[in-house]
Design an enzyme around this catalytic site. Structure first.
Site, PDB file in Angstrom:
ATOM      1  N   LEU A 313       0.826  -1.195   0.000  1.00  0.00           N
ATOM      2  CA  LEU A 313       0.000   0.000   0.000  1.00  0.00           C
ATOM      3  C   LEU A 313       0.862   1.247   0.000  1.00  0.00           C
ATOM      4  O   LEU A 313       2.059   1.193   0.311  1.00  0.00           O
ATOM      5  CB  LEU A 313      -0.920   0.016   1.222  1.00  0.00           C
ATOM      6  CG  LEU A 313      -0.273   0.239   2.588  1.00  0.00           C
ATOM      7  CD1 LEU A 313      -1.295   0.815   3.570  1.00  0.00           C
ATOM      8  CD2 LEU A 313       0.297  -1.065   3.148  1.00  0.00           C
ATOM      9  N   SER A 314       0.257   2.369  -0.367  1.00  0.00           N
ATOM     10  CA  SER A 314       0.915   3.671  -0.393  1.00  0.00           C
ATOM     11  C   SER A 314       2.168   3.598  -1.272  1.00  0.00           C
ATOM     12  O   SER A 314       2.106   3.075  -2.375  1.00  0.00           O
ATOM     13  CB  SER A 314       1.212   4.135   1.034  1.00  0.00           C
ATOM     14  OG  SER A 314       1.528   5.509   1.073  1.00  0.00           O
ATOM     15  N   ASN A 315       3.310   4.106  -0.810  1.00  0.00           N
ATOM     16  CA  ASN A 315       4.470   4.029  -1.699  1.00  0.00           C
ATOM     17  C   ASN A 315       5.021   2.612  -1.797  1.00  0.00           C
ATOM     18  O   ASN A 315       5.755   2.299  -2.729  1.00  0.00           O
ATOM     19  CB  ASN A 315       5.551   5.046  -1.331  1.00  0.00           C
ATOM     20  CG  ASN A 315       6.096   4.895   0.056  1.00  0.00           C
ATOM     21  OD1 ASN A 315       6.009   3.848   0.676  1.00  0.00           O
ATOM     22  ND2 ASN A 315       6.689   5.973   0.575  1.00  0.00           N
TER      23      ASN A 315
END
Length: 710
Positions: A313-315
């Protein structure tokens, strides 16, 4: 080979030409000429160290470090025997506790233990146990021998892993965390019986304390820089004279790996994720490969018979996408990510549209929109009454920021209310959806955009800690906001409690150029002002690097360009889930334009489904803090539920050929109730992906434009 794997291999060969994996090529080259069909399991050339540990699933385990469902839900992990010298095992336990809780809502009313959590089966069955998972954990380091890279890799192999039907899931750390930073993603793989391949992306939670010249080691313990040598997880590149000069001029500062490695680690996040996959194949074949007479192992688990899904998730999700784009060796079969940080090409030939409206700005790189947020969110938050989690005591400082922005000619208005409204409009014009309005205040008050903007500026420009780029530094601070020595106990367990992007674990962001001398960024007065303005000068400096022409600006712009994606997932099945309300990684700059890019680049070969989830934002953990951030609980649903469903969908597609759900808007229902005491969530609040979405929910392509329904 099982029938399902045989079918999958046929599909892959039919859709694209798959070369032998890098591991297989290396192994074949090293084989004896007597039997060239034998592939020898060879240690990857990037691997410089490796340590293996077995966990019984009772006293300790892979997922919860022995804490179980109940222990993870506790507000704090068990205490260290010696807080100043925690052991590697104690730090691991605390790191798993911290990192799991940092990603998901840990409250029962929010869904923990009901919709997700160690006790919840992948079929949704809610068990009464603690959800501990026995198995083997192997930690390795990817480096070239210099010690400057030292990326931590980890492979967890659950005890029920089936070498006759192998699978691997990646869980690259989110944010700037250490190797356990995506343990909540790894949970899905462990429950499925898959090996999980982790990487810290060349970031790290703990810093180099320049005053004591101590550094973190891979296992989280600390050492003097001299004793650690090339084994330090991170050590700032400073000569003895440079270190002495910093300590004399600005004592008690710290350097952090993401900000100060001078490597721009983001450009290699895809590579590091692929390293984790290669490491997983090596570990699995050492464990399950056929033993040969010379003590070597024959490769039996290989890309051709192993299902591999890149996830996080995210970066960390952005790293999974980067790995899939880079993977020409056929290591990865599918992608399932949540709220990914993906950087669009500088010349974007696609468009996005919501309803009948095309946003004024979209498809910009993270550095562009995070510096815009850092400038305007503090002021804009004053225009959104009732924002969840807004810190009322900061209202005066936020008003001062409005005035500072007006003085710089960035916004206009006759009073604070008009200035705040103009700042909010600036954010909307720059790509934020109206659904993000309520989040600007809490993001700004908790220094989210300031921390991210400063860290990424240093990383992209390859700045040294001695450069103090735009006047930013890192240190502990007194209650009055003055830099001070970091507490010894906080330094000792920074690996476990930190996230690598201060403010975190007793370290905060410092405005080195503050009027009156260095001070905590949040408390500081810009040199151009006379009242606390949340370092408006620093925020403007960071923003100006995006278009500047001096050496620092050019270096930053080069660094940003090194991180741009191309949109080619090579025809792999993929699902992206993203919250429409996301105020950190707005959908107009990330998942929407990336989906359009992929559909344009791959055309009919694209197998990407994009799920845009209403009433969902970036930080599920904030939902679980009703006392500190009331209103998140009543307004937002957990996006983590949909990452698990994305993994289910991609796994089923690869395993059985079941069609992926089409791209769609998933319309959820908030829990409602009073902020801070929302009623318990139910399955009805988080409906499943629709196999055939209604026309009013279907996300489609028209030419080169992605069309998203209102």
């Amino acid at each position: 080979m099982s029938p399902s794997h045989f079918s999958r291999a046929q599909t892959r060969q039919g859709g694209r030409l798959i070369p032998l994996s890098l591991l297989a090529l290396a192994a074949l080259a090293a084989c004896s000429t007597s039997d060239e069909s034998i592939e020898i399991n060879l240690k990857p050339d990037f691997l410089v160290s490796m340590k293996s540990s077995d966990y019984d699933g009772n006293s300790d385990d892979l997922l919860t470090a022995g804490l179980g469902k109940t222990g993870l839900a506790a507000a704090v992990p068990p205490a260290y025997a010696d807080p100043l010298k925690p052991t590697a095992a104690e730090l691991r336990r605390s790191a798993i506790h911290t990192n799991y809780r940092a990603i998901v809502d840990m409250t029962a009313n929010g869904g923990y233990g009901l919709l997700y959590g160690p006790n919840v089966g992948l079929d949704g069955t809610v068990g009464s146990g603690e959800g501990k998972i026995a198995g083997t954990e192997v930690i390795g380091v990817s480096d070239d021998g210099s010690g400057e890279r030292n990326v931590t890799l980890m492979v967890q192999v659950p005890a029920n892993f089936n070498p006759a039907d192998p699978c691997i899931i990646t869980a690259t750390s989110s944010g700037s965390r250490s190797m356990y930073g995506a343990i909540s993603t790894g949970e899905w793989g462990l429950k499925k019986g898959c090996a999980v391949a982790y990487a810290d992306k060349g970031t790290h939670a703990a810093g180099h304390d320049l005053a004591s010249d101590t550094v973190p080691l891979v296992d989280g313990t600390r050492s003097t820089a001299a004793a650690a040598g090339n084994t330090a997880a991170f050590k700032a590149k400073l000569s003895t004279a440079e270190l002495a000069a910093i300590n004399a001029a600005t004592p008690n500062r710290l350097a952090f790996k993401h900000a100060h490695s001078q490597r721009n680690p983001e450009k290699d996040w895809g590579t590091f994720t692929l390293h984790a996959v290669q490491f997983a194949f090596y570990v699995l074949n050492e464990k399950y490969g056929e033993s040969l007479s010379d003590g070597k192992k024959k490769v039996v688990i290989k890309p051709s018979n192993t299902l591999v899904i890149a996830s996080s998730l995210s970066n960390g999700g952005g790293a999974a996408i980067a790995a899939a784009e880079m993977d020409s060796a056929g290591l990865i079969d599918g992608v399932a990510v949540s709220e990914p940080a993906v950087q669009m090409p500088s010349s974007l030939s696609v468009s996005v549209q919501r309803g009948s409206t095309t946003p004024k700005t979209f498809g910009k790189p993270l550095y562009d929109y995070i510096t815009q947020a850092n400038l305007f969110q503090n002021c804009a938050g004053l225009a959104t009454a009732g924002s969840p989690g807004a810190v009322g005591a900061y209202a005066a400082w936020n008003a001062n920021r409005c005035a500072a922005l007006k003085a710089k000619g960035l916004i206009s208005g006759n009073n604070t209310a008009e200035l705040a409204a103009d700042a909010l409009q600036k954010l909307r014009d720059h790509g934020w959806e109206a659904e993000s309005d309520a989040l600007h205040a809490s993001h700004a008050d908790y220094e989210v955009p300031a921390a991210v903007a400063a860290t990424y500026a240093m990383a992209y420009s390859r700045a040294s800690v001695k450069d103090k780029l735009c006047g930013y530094g890192f240190a502990a601070a007194t209650a009055a906001g003055l830099p001070t020595v970091v507490a010894p106990a906080a330094l000792a367990d920074m690996f476990a409690k930190g996230n690598g992007v201060p403010p975190s674990a007793g370290v905060t962001l410092i405005n080195e150029n503050a009027l009156g001398g260095p001070a905590r960024n949040q408390f500081s007065i810009s040199a151009s002002n006379t009242v606390p303005d949340l370092n408006a000068d620093g925020a403007k400096c960071l923003r100006d690097l995006l278009t500047g022409t001096d050496a620092a600006a050019r270096a930053l712009q080069t660094g940003v360009d090194e991180t741009r994606r191309n949109g080619n997932l090579r025809g792999r099945p993929a699902v992206i889930v993203h919250g429409r309300n996301d105020a950190l990684l707005p959908v107009n700059h990330t998942s929407r334009p990336y989906t359009a890019l992929n559909k344009t680049v791959e055309g009919a070969a694209s197998q990407l489904s994009y799920m845009e989830v209403t009433n969902a934002q970036h930080f599920d953990t904030f939902i679980g803090l009703p006392a500190a951030l009331p209103g998140y609980d009543s307004r937002y649903i957990p996006l983590h539920v949909y990452l698990n469903r994305a993994l289910d969908a991609v796994y089923d597609k690869l395993k059985t050929g079941k069609s992926l759900p089409p791209s769609q808007v998933v319309r959820t229902t908030p829990r409602g109730g009073a902020p801070g005491s929302a009623p318990a969530i139910t399955a009805a609040h988080v409906p499943a992906f629709a196999a055939t979405p209604a026309a009013a929910d279907a996300i489609t392509m028209s030419g080169n434009t992605l069309r998203v329904p209102d």
